[in-house]
Design a protein around this motif. Structure first.
Motif, mmCIF file in Angstrom:
data_model
loop_
_atom_site.group_PDB
_atom_site.id
_atom_site.type_symbol
_atom_site.label_atom_id
_atom_site.label_comp_id
_atom_site.label_asym_id
_atom_site.label_seq_id
_atom_site.Cartn_x
_atom_site.Cartn_y
_atom_site.Cartn_z
ATOM 1 N N GLU A 192 0.815 -1.217 0.000
ATOM 2 C CA GLU A 192 0.000 0.000 0.000
ATOM 3 C C GLU A 192 0.852 1.271 0.000
ATOM 4 N N ALA A 193 1.784 1.375 0.949
ATOM 5 C CA ALA A 193 2.605 2.592 1.020
ATOM 6 C C ALA A 193 3.334 2.883 -0.308
ATOM 7 N N PRO A 194 3.895 1.862 -0.989
ATOM 8 C CA PRO A 194 4.580 2.168 -2.252
ATOM 9 C C PRO A 194 3.646 2.718 -3.337
ATOM 10 N N ALA A 195 2.338 2.523 -3.181
ATOM 11 C CA ALA A 195 1.395 3.015 -4.201
ATOM 12 C C ALA A 195 0.975 4.464 -3.950
ATOM 13 N N ILE A 196 1.314 5.011 -2.789
ATOM 14 C CA ILE A 196 0.841 6.368 -2.440
ATOM 15 C C ILE A 196 1.209 7.425 -3.511
ATOM 16 N N PRO A 197 2.423 7.396 -4.069
ATOM 17 C CA PRO A 197 2.743 8.442 -5.057
ATOM 18 C C PRO A 197 1.829 8.452 -6.300
ATOM 19 N N ASP A 198 1.106 7.343 -6.545
ATOM 20 C CA ASP A 198 0.205 7.312 -7.711
ATOM 21 C C ASP A 198 -1.141 7.987 -7.419
ATOM 22 N N TYR A 199 -1.349 8.371 -6.171
ATOM 23 C CA TYR A 199 -2.624 8.999 -5.808
ATOM 24 C C TYR A 199 -2.561 10.506 -6.063
ATOM 25 N N ASP A 200 -3.734 11.119 -6.185
ATOM 26 C CA ASP A 200 -3.773 12.564 -6.430
ATOM 27 C C ASP A 200 -3.668 13.356 -5.136
ATOM 28 N N TYR A 201 -4.243 12.813 -4.058
ATOM 29 C CA TYR A 201 -4.257 13.546 -2.786
ATOM 30 C C TYR A 201 -4.009 12.612 -1.609
ATOM 31 N N LEU A 202 -3.260 13.145 -0.654
ATOM 32 C CA LEU A 202 -3.004 12.411 0.581
ATOM 33 C C LEU A 202 -3.865 13.043 1.676
ATOM 34 N N ILE A 203 -4.615 12.219 2.369
ATOM 35 C CA ILE A 203 -5.477 12.721 3.437
ATOM 36 C C ILE A 203 -4.934 12.170 4.760
ATOM 37 N N VAL A 204 -4.421 13.050 5.586
ATOM 38 C CA VAL A 204 -3.875 12.612 6.869
ATOM 39 C C VAL A 204 -4.986 12.696 7.913
ATOM 40 N N ASN A 205 -5.383 11.537 8.406
ATOM 41 C CA ASN A 205 -6.500 11.497 9.341
ATOM 42 C C ASN A 205 -6.019 11.678 10.777
ATOM 43 N N ASP A 206 -6.001 12.961 11.186
ATOM 44 C CA ASP A 206 -5.599 13.267 12.550
ATOM 45 C C ASP A 206 -6.868 13.525 13.347
ATOM 46 N N GLU A 207 -7.594 14.573 12.961
ATOM 47 C CA GLU A 207 -8.848 14.914 13.639
ATOM 48 C C GLU A 207 -9.972 14.667 12.625
ATOM 49 N N LEU A 208 -10.955 13.856 12.997
ATOM 50 C CA LEU A 208 -11.948 13.363 12.040
ATOM 51 C C LEU A 208 -12.702 14.456 11.274
ATOM 52 N N ASP A 209 -13.231 15.458 11.988
ATOM 53 C CA ASP A 209 -14.030 16.475 11.309
ATOM 54 C C ASP A 209 -13.195 17.296 10.327
ATOM 55 N N GLU A 210 -11.958 17.588 10.737
ATOM 56 C CA GLU A 210 -11.054 18.326 9.833
ATOM 57 C C GLU A 210 -10.768 17.493 8.590
ATOM 58 N N CYS A 211 -10.621 16.226 8.835
ATOM 59 C CA CYS A 211 -10.303 15.307 7.758
ATOM 60 C C CYS A 211 -11.454 15.245 6.738
ATOM 61 N N ILE A 212 -12.675 15.211 7.253
ATOM 62 C CA ILE A 212 -13.840 15.170 6.364
ATOM 63 C C ILE A 212 -13.953 16.472 5.565
ATOM 64 N N ALA A 213 -13.688 17.586 6.247
ATOM 65 C CA ALA A 213 -13.717 18.881 5.548
ATOM 66 C C ALA A 213 -12.652 18.898 4.446
ATOM 67 N N HIS A 214 -11.523 18.299 4.729
ATOM 68 C CA HIS A 214 -10.449 18.234 3.740
ATOM 69 C C HIS A 214 -10.880 17.396 2.521
ATOM 70 N N VAL A 215 -11.467 16.235 2.808
ATOM 71 C CA VAL A 215 -11.925 15.359 1.712
ATOM 72 C C VAL A 215 -12.950 16.096 0.857
ATOM 73 N N ARG A 216 -13.869 16.755 1.519
ATOM 74 C CA ARG A 216 -14.910 17.499 0.805
ATOM 75 C C ARG A 216 -14.284 18.570 -0.110
ATOM 76 N N SER A 217 -13.313 19.312 0.431
ATOM 77 C CA SER A 217 -12.749 20.405 -0.369
ATOM 78 C C SER A 217 -11.912 19.851 -1.521
ATOM 79 N N VAL A 218 -11.281 18.728 -1.301
ATOM 80 C CA VAL A 218 -10.513 18.106 -2.385
ATOM 81 C C VAL A 218 -11.460 17.696 -3.524
ATOM 82 N N ILE A 219 -12.582 17.083 -3.177
ATOM 83 C CA ILE A 219 -13.530 16.653 -4.218
ATOM 84 C C ILE A 219 -14.082 17.869 -4.966
ATOM 85 N N GLU A 220 -14.450 18.898 -4.191
ATOM 86 C CA GLU A 220 -14.999 20.101 -4.818
ATOM 87 C C GLU A 220 -13.995 20.748 -5.768
ATOM 88 N N SER A 221 -12.726 20.827 -5.346
ATOM 89 C CA SER A 221 -11.707 21.439 -6.211
ATOM 90 C C SER A 221 -11.482 20.595 -7.451
#
Ligand code: 5GP
Length: 219
Positions: free
Chosen positions: A157-186
Motif C-alpha cells: 500500500e505505502a509504495p502506491a501512495i505516489p500514484d494517488y492525487d491527494y493524501l489525506i492525513v487522518n488526525d482529527e476526524l471532522d477536519e479530515c472530512i472537511a479536507h476530503v470534501r474540499s478536495v472533491i470540490e476542487s
C-alpha cells in the motif's frame, strides 16, 4: 448543461479510518454522493448486512461476474476477491452524481487506467506508529492479522501512495472530512473533468463569433 458525475476513489491503510470518513461524508452531505457497494467473496463480519456493506457472494458467482464483464475493477486481497459492480457506477455517473469507491490500491490503479479523470485519495494516519497503535487498539484483530495488515501496508500500500492525487492525513476526524470534501470540490472544477462543458462552450462561442463576423457593418 447536465454534468457527468466524477469518480472518487478512497483507499487507505487498514486502521487509518477510511470507512468512518466515508460513512460520515455520506451522512453530512446526504444525497450528494453515491456510494458504490462492492462485491466480495469474504464472509460477512458480525453486524454486516448483505447489500449494505457488501454483496457477499461465492467464488463461483464472483468469477461469473468477471466473465460477463459485470465488474469495473476487481482485486484479490488477503485470500478473497473484491470488486466494483459496473452498472451502479455507470448509472449514477450518468445521473450526474459523484460516485465514491472505497477500494484497495490494485483496484484504484485499474480505475485510473480506465478513467484517467477519476480523483484518487489515500487516507493515512499521521505516522506509522499511530497506525500500529490504532490497529492494536481496535482489539478486533488477532496478533497474526495485525502483523498481516501491517505487512500489507508496508509492502503493497505505502509504495502506491505516489500514484494517488491527494493524501489525506487522518488526525482529527471532522477536519479530515472537511479536507476530503474540499478536495472533491476542487477536483470537480478541473477542466479535464468538465470536458463536456468546455466543448459546448467553445462550440457556442465559435458560432456566435462567426455570426457576428458575417453581419454587415453598421453605418
Ligand atoms: P475489508 O475486508 O476490510 O472490508 O476490505 C479489505 C480491503 O478491500 C479494503 O482495503 C477495502 O477498501 C478493499 N475493497 C473493498 N471493496 C473493494 C472493491 O470493490 N475493489 C477493490 N479493489 N478493493 C475493495
Amino acid at each position: 448543461m447536465k454534468r457527468k458525475g466524477c469518480l472518487v476513489v478512497i483507499s487507505g491503510f487498514s486502521g487509518a479510518g477510511k470507512g468512518t470518513i466515508v460513512k460520515k461524508l455520506m451522512k453530512q452531505y446526504e444525497g450528494e454522493y453515491a456510494l458504490s457497494v462492492s462485491m466480495t467473496t469474504r464472509q460477512p463480519r458480525p453486524g454486516e448486512v448483505d447489500g449494505r456493506e457488501y454483496f457477499f457472494v461465492t467464488k463461483e458467482r464472483f468469477e461469473q461476474e468477471i466473465a460477463s464483464n459485470g465488474l469495473l475493477e476487481y482485486a484479490g486481497y488477503v485470500d478473497n476477491y473484491y470488486g466494483t459492480p459496473r452498472k451502479y457506477v455507470e448509472e449514477k455517473m450518468a445521473e450526474g452524481k459523484d460516485v465514491i469507491l472505497e477500494i484497495e490500491v490494485q483496484g484504484a490503479k485499474q480505475i485510473k487506467q480506465i478513467f484517467p479523470e477519476a480523483v484518487l485519495l489515500f487516507v493515512t494516519t499521521p505516522s506509522a506508529e499511530i497506525l500500529k497503535e490504532r490497529l492494536v487498539g481496535r482489539g478486533t484483530e488477532s496478533e497474526e492479522k495485525i502483523a498481516q495488515r501491517l505487512l500489507q501496508a508496508a509492502t503493497r500500500e505505502a509504495p502506491a501512495i505516489p500514484d494517488y492525487d491527494y493524501l489525506i492525513v487522518n488526525d482529527e476526524l471532522d477536519e479530515c472530512i472537511a479536507h476530503v470534501r474540499s478536495v472533491i470540490e476542487s477536483a470537480r472544477s478541473a477542466p479535464m473533468r468538465r470536458r463536456d462543458f468546455v466543448a459546448q462552450f467553445m462550440k457556442d462561442l465559435r458560432s456566435f463569433a462567426e455570426r457576428e463576423a458575417r453581419k454587415p457593418e453598421q453605418v
